[in-house]
Design a protein around this motif. Structure first.
Motif, PDB file in Angstrom:
ATOM      1  N   GLU A 186      -0.535   8.085   7.324  1.00  0.00           N
ATOM      2  CA  GLU A 186       1.050   7.296   6.556  1.00  0.00           C
ATOM      3  C   GLU A 186       0.705   6.004   6.367  1.00  0.00           C
ATOM      4  OE1 GLU A 186       4.024   5.242  10.642  1.00  0.00           O
ATOM      5  OE2 GLU A 186       2.914   7.266  11.098  1.00  0.00           O
ATOM      6  N   MET A 187       0.317   4.881   6.207  1.00  0.00           N
ATOM      7  CA  MET A 187       0.010   3.741   6.265  1.00  0.00           C
ATOM      8  C   MET A 187       0.061   3.790   4.446  1.00  0.00           C
ATOM      9  SD  MET A 187      -2.212   0.830   6.297  1.00  0.00           S
ATOM     10  CE  MET A 187      -3.993   1.519   6.091  1.00  0.00           C
ATOM     11  N   GLU A 188      -0.496   4.948   4.117  1.00  0.00           N
ATOM     12  CA  GLU A 188      -1.051   4.920   2.867  1.00  0.00           C
ATOM     13  C   GLU A 188       0.007   5.947   2.182  1.00  0.00           C
ATOM     14  OE1 GLU A 188      -6.125   4.899   2.048  1.00  0.00           O
ATOM     15  OE2 GLU A 188      -4.430   7.397   2.373  1.00  0.00           O
ATOM     16  N   LYS A 189       1.169   6.926   2.469  1.00  0.00           N
ATOM     17  CA  LYS A 189       1.844   6.808   1.526  1.00  0.00           C
ATOM     18  C   LYS A 189       3.245   5.929   1.293  1.00  0.00           C
ATOM     19  CE  LYS A 189       1.389  10.946   3.353  1.00  0.00           C
ATOM     20  NZ  LYS A 189       1.899  12.884   5.012  1.00  0.00           N
ATOM     21  N   LEU A 190       3.178   5.144   2.271  1.00  0.00           N
ATOM     22  CA  LEU A 190       3.805   3.870   3.130  1.00  0.00           C
ATOM     23  C   LEU A 190       3.875   2.749   1.899  1.00  0.00           C
ATOM     24  CD1 LEU A 190       6.643   2.313   4.141  1.00  0.00           C
ATOM     25  CD2 LEU A 190       4.810   1.745   5.995  1.00  0.00           C
ATOM     26  N   VAL A 191       2.639   2.664   1.746  1.00  0.00           N
ATOM     27  CA  VAL A 191       1.775   1.512   0.775  1.00  0.00           C
ATOM     28  C   VAL A 191       2.194   2.090  -0.797  1.00  0.00           C
ATOM     29  CG1 VAL A 191      -0.220   0.427  -0.249  1.00  0.00           C
ATOM     30  CG2 VAL A 191       0.093   0.286   2.302  1.00  0.00           C
ATOM     31  N   ALA A 192       2.427   3.368  -1.236  1.00  0.00           N
ATOM     32  CA  ALA A 192       2.240   3.630  -2.569  1.00  0.00           C
ATOM     33  C   ALA A 192       3.874   4.603  -3.124  1.00  0.00           C
ATOM     34  CB  ALA A 192       1.648   5.513  -2.236  1.00  0.00           C
ATOM     35  N   LYS A 193       4.767   4.878  -2.183  1.00  0.00           N
ATOM     36  CA  LYS A 193       6.390   4.474  -1.904  1.00  0.00           C
ATOM     37  C   LYS A 193       6.673   2.843  -2.216  1.00  0.00           C
ATOM     38  CE  LYS A 193      10.112   5.872   0.298  1.00  0.00           C
ATOM     39  NZ  LYS A 193      11.452   6.426   1.412  1.00  0.00           N
ATOM     40  N   PHE A 194       5.979   1.985  -1.465  1.00  0.00           N
ATOM     41  CA  PHE A 194       6.549   1.315  -2.433  1.00  0.00           C
ATOM     42  C   PHE A 194       6.017   0.706  -3.342  1.00  0.00           C
ATOM     43  CE2 PHE A 194       5.723  -3.544  -1.916  1.00  0.00           C
ATOM     44  CZ  PHE A 194       6.742  -4.394  -1.704  1.00  0.00           C
ATOM     45  N   LEU A 195       5.092   0.750  -3.692  1.00  0.00           N
ATOM     46  CA  LEU A 195       4.332   0.115  -5.546  1.00  0.00           C
ATOM     47  C   LEU A 195       4.993   1.311  -6.902  1.00  0.00           C
ATOM     48  CD1 LEU A 195       0.644  -0.518  -4.067  1.00  0.00           C
ATOM     49  CD2 LEU A 195       2.269  -1.880  -4.487  1.00  0.00           C
ATOM     50  N   GLY A 196       5.398   2.225  -5.795  1.00  0.00           N
ATOM     51  CA  GLY A 196       5.991   3.211  -7.136  1.00  0.00           C
ATOM     52  C   GLY A 196       5.259   3.731  -7.149  1.00  0.00           C
ATOM     53  N   VAL A 197       3.240   4.196  -6.482  1.00  0.00           N
ATOM     54  CA  VAL A 197       2.750   4.791  -7.246  1.00  0.00           C
ATOM     55  C   VAL A 197       2.463   6.439  -6.268  1.00  0.00           C
ATOM     56  CG1 VAL A 197       1.337   2.616  -8.326  1.00  0.00           C
ATOM     57  CG2 VAL A 197       0.920   3.849  -6.051  1.00  0.00           C
ATOM     58  N   GLU A 198       1.804   6.650  -7.811  1.00  0.00           N
ATOM     59  CA  GLU A 198       1.393   8.794  -6.947  1.00  0.00           C
ATOM     60  C   GLU A 198       0.452   8.735  -5.542  1.00  0.00           C
ATOM     61  OE1 GLU A 198      -1.207  12.508  -7.966  1.00  0.00           O
ATOM     62  OE2 GLU A 198      -0.901  10.788  -9.660  1.00  0.00           O
ATOM     63  N   SER A 199      -0.465   7.533  -5.374  1.00  0.00           N
ATOM     64  CA  SER A 199      -1.392   7.275  -4.031  1.00  0.00           C
ATOM     65  C   SER A 199      -1.786   6.122  -4.167  1.00  0.00           C
ATOM     66  CB  SER A 199      -2.489   8.800  -3.926  1.00  0.00           C
ATOM     67  OG  SER A 199      -3.131   8.437  -5.147  1.00  0.00           O
ATOM     68  N   ALA A 200      -1.912   6.035  -2.870  1.00  0.00           N
ATOM     69  CA  ALA A 200      -2.920   4.510  -2.320  1.00  0.00           C
ATOM     70  C   ALA A 200      -4.163   4.902  -1.783  1.00  0.00           C
ATOM     71  CB  ALA A 200      -2.165   3.715  -2.215  1.00  0.00           C
ATOM     72  N   MET A 201      -5.002   3.976  -1.602  1.00  0.00           N
ATOM     73  CA  MET A 201      -6.146   4.346  -0.441  1.00  0.00           C
ATOM     74  C   MET A 201      -6.469   2.358   0.001  1.00  0.00           C
ATOM     75  SD  MET A 201      -9.921   4.993  -1.481  1.00  0.00           S
ATOM     76  CE  MET A 201      -9.629   6.035  -2.220  1.00  0.00           C
ATOM     77  N   THR A 202      -6.581   2.163   1.046  1.00  0.00           N
ATOM     78  CA  THR A 202      -6.672   1.036   1.713  1.00  0.00           C
ATOM     79  C   THR A 202      -7.740   1.546   2.635  1.00  0.00           C
ATOM     80  OG1 THR A 202      -5.685   2.275   3.907  1.00  0.00           O
ATOM     81  CG2 THR A 202      -4.319   1.605   2.568  1.00  0.00           C
ATOM     82  N   PHE A 203      -8.162  -0.244   2.606  1.00  0.00           N
ATOM     83  CA  PHE A 203      -9.982   0.125   3.368  1.00  0.00           C
ATOM     84  C   PHE A 203      -9.543  -1.494   4.107  1.00  0.00           C
ATOM     85  CE2 PHE A 203     -12.309   2.071   0.750  1.00  0.00           C
ATOM     86  CZ  PHE A 203     -11.255   2.155  -0.438  1.00  0.00           C
ATOM     87  N   GLY A 204     -10.138  -1.236   5.432  1.00  0.00           N
ATOM     88  CA  GLY A 204     -10.203  -2.458   5.809  1.00  0.00           C
ATOM     89  C   GLY A 204     -11.022  -3.668   5.297  1.00  0.00           C
ATOM     90  N   MET A 205     -10.331  -4.932   5.131  1.00  0.00           N
ATOM     91  CA  MET A 205     -10.748  -5.958   4.838  1.00  0.00           C
ATOM     92  C   MET A 205     -12.032  -6.742   5.435  1.00  0.00           C
ATOM     93  SD  MET A 205     -10.542  -9.370   3.681  1.00  0.00           S
ATOM     94  CE  MET A 205      -9.399 -10.871   5.197  1.00  0.00           C
ATOM     95  N   GLY A 206     -12.511  -7.520   3.968  1.00  0.00           N
ATOM     96  CA  GLY A 206     -14.597  -8.113   4.308  1.00  0.00           C
ATOM     97  C   GLY A 206     -14.836  -8.892   2.746  1.00  0.00           C
ATOM     98  N   PHE A 207     -15.792  -9.186   3.037  1.00  0.00           N
ATOM     99  CA  PHE A 207     -16.443  -9.530   1.927  1.00  0.00           C
ATOM    100  C   PHE A 207     -17.059  -8.421   1.459  1.00  0.00           C
ATOM    101  CE2 PHE A 207     -19.573 -11.193  -0.791  1.00  0.00           C
ATOM    102  CZ  PHE A 207     -19.238 -12.099  -1.818  1.00  0.00           C
ATOM    103  N   ALA A 208     -17.479  -7.797   2.254  1.00  0.00           N
ATOM    104  CA  ALA A 208     -18.651  -6.055   1.532  1.00  0.00           C
ATOM    105  C   ALA A 208     -17.641  -4.951   1.254  1.00  0.00           C
ATOM    106  CB  ALA A 208     -19.635  -5.837   2.817  1.00  0.00           C
TER     107      ALA A 208
END
Length: 287
Positions: A186-208
């Motif tokens: 749901e979060m990835e679809k929301l991000v993709a819709k907000f950015l106006g792109v086909e799809s988005a991929m999210t990660f947990g944030m960190g140096f690694a």
């Protein structure tokens, strides 16, 4: 083939770029110029501190001034040293003098305001002891708590408690195995819709996250276009990938577009073959 990799999602710039078309007006940023007198005195201050640092190291070497830094034991002198003398020069002679400005123990959550435990020193910041006094409601200007997730009250805390009761404290696995939840998709679809792109991929944030995922997305024969102020984790990931790296000016879409056009027109150096992938790497929040 194009990818855009975000560390903490830089939504405004990508949203503008994703709808295509040329810009109606130039993207211009203006910054206050550092006065020449301020710059000169700043560099002079560093120079004076460095000179006095070497003088103090000389006094410590001859036991004239007491040295409180960690040192190698005599029986370990034949092994590879754990402490490099020159690498610790800044800590000994510059950072130690202003250490109290950063190393402050907290006794509350790092929200917009927080409580600090007062500490005192009698040996010029080499060691501290606590006075027992608490300083309340100190304004927090140095935390990663951008959206208020560290607060123990408010909408973020309530939503976190609700999600914990429903989903647990963690998935205990990668998303590829058994760690994928409907909320992730749901979060990835929301991000993709907000950015106006086909799809988005999210990660947990960190140096690694940044340094390890970029090599998985890009490799030899690929091009990485990187913002000049990207975090060290993104820079390391780009270098580890083995891709060709080109840097564009910070938040400057004209600079990025120029490099992108050249990359598409000319292709790889010498062979002029098309790049296998072009990865655009920007940060979401610059510190």
């Amino acid at each position: 083939m194009f990818f855009v990799f975000f560390s903490r999602f830089h939504v405004s710039q990508v949203h503008a770029a994703s709808h295509g078309g040329l810009y109606s007006r130039p993207f211009i940023e203006s910054f206050e110029e550092t006065p020449m007198l301020v710059a000169v005195f700043t560099y002079m201050s560093y120079g004076i501190l460095t000179i006095f640092g070497y003088l103090r190291d000389f006094l410590r070497h001859w036991k004239i001034e007491r040295c409180n830094i960690a040192r190698e034991k005599e029986e370990q002198k034949d092994f590879v040293p754990l402490y490099q003398d020159f690498e610790n020069f800044y800590n000994r002679n510059i950072y130690m003098r202003i250490r109290d400005s950063w190393n402050r123990p907290l006794c509350s959550v790092p929200g917009a305001k927080m409580d600090l435990l007062e500490q005192a020193t009698h040996d010029y910041n080499w060691t501290f002891h606590y006075t027992g006094r608490v300083m309340h409601d100190v304004i927090n200007l140095g935390s990663y708590n951008y959206l208020g997730f560290a607060d123990n009250t408010g909408p973020c805390a309530d939503s976190a408690a609700e999600a914990t009761m429903k989903y647990g404290v963690g998935v205990a696995s990668t998303r590829q195995e058994i760690g994928n939840l409907d909320r992730h998709e749901e979060m990835e679809k929301l991000v993709a819709k907000f950015l106006g792109v086909e799809s988005a991929m999210t990660f947990g944030m960190g140096f690694a996250t940044n340094s390890m995922n970029i090599p998985a997305l890009s490799g030899k024969g690929c091009l990485i276009l990187s913002d000049e102020l990207n975090h060290a984790s993104l820079v390391l990931g780009a270098r580890l990938s083995g891709s060709t790296i080109r840097v564009f000016k910070h938040n400057n879409m004209q600079s990025l577009e120029k490099l992108l056009r050249e990359a598409i027109v000319h292709g790889q150096p010498r062979t002029h073959r098309p790049w296998k992938k072009i990865l655009i790497v920007v940060e979401g929040i610059y510190r």
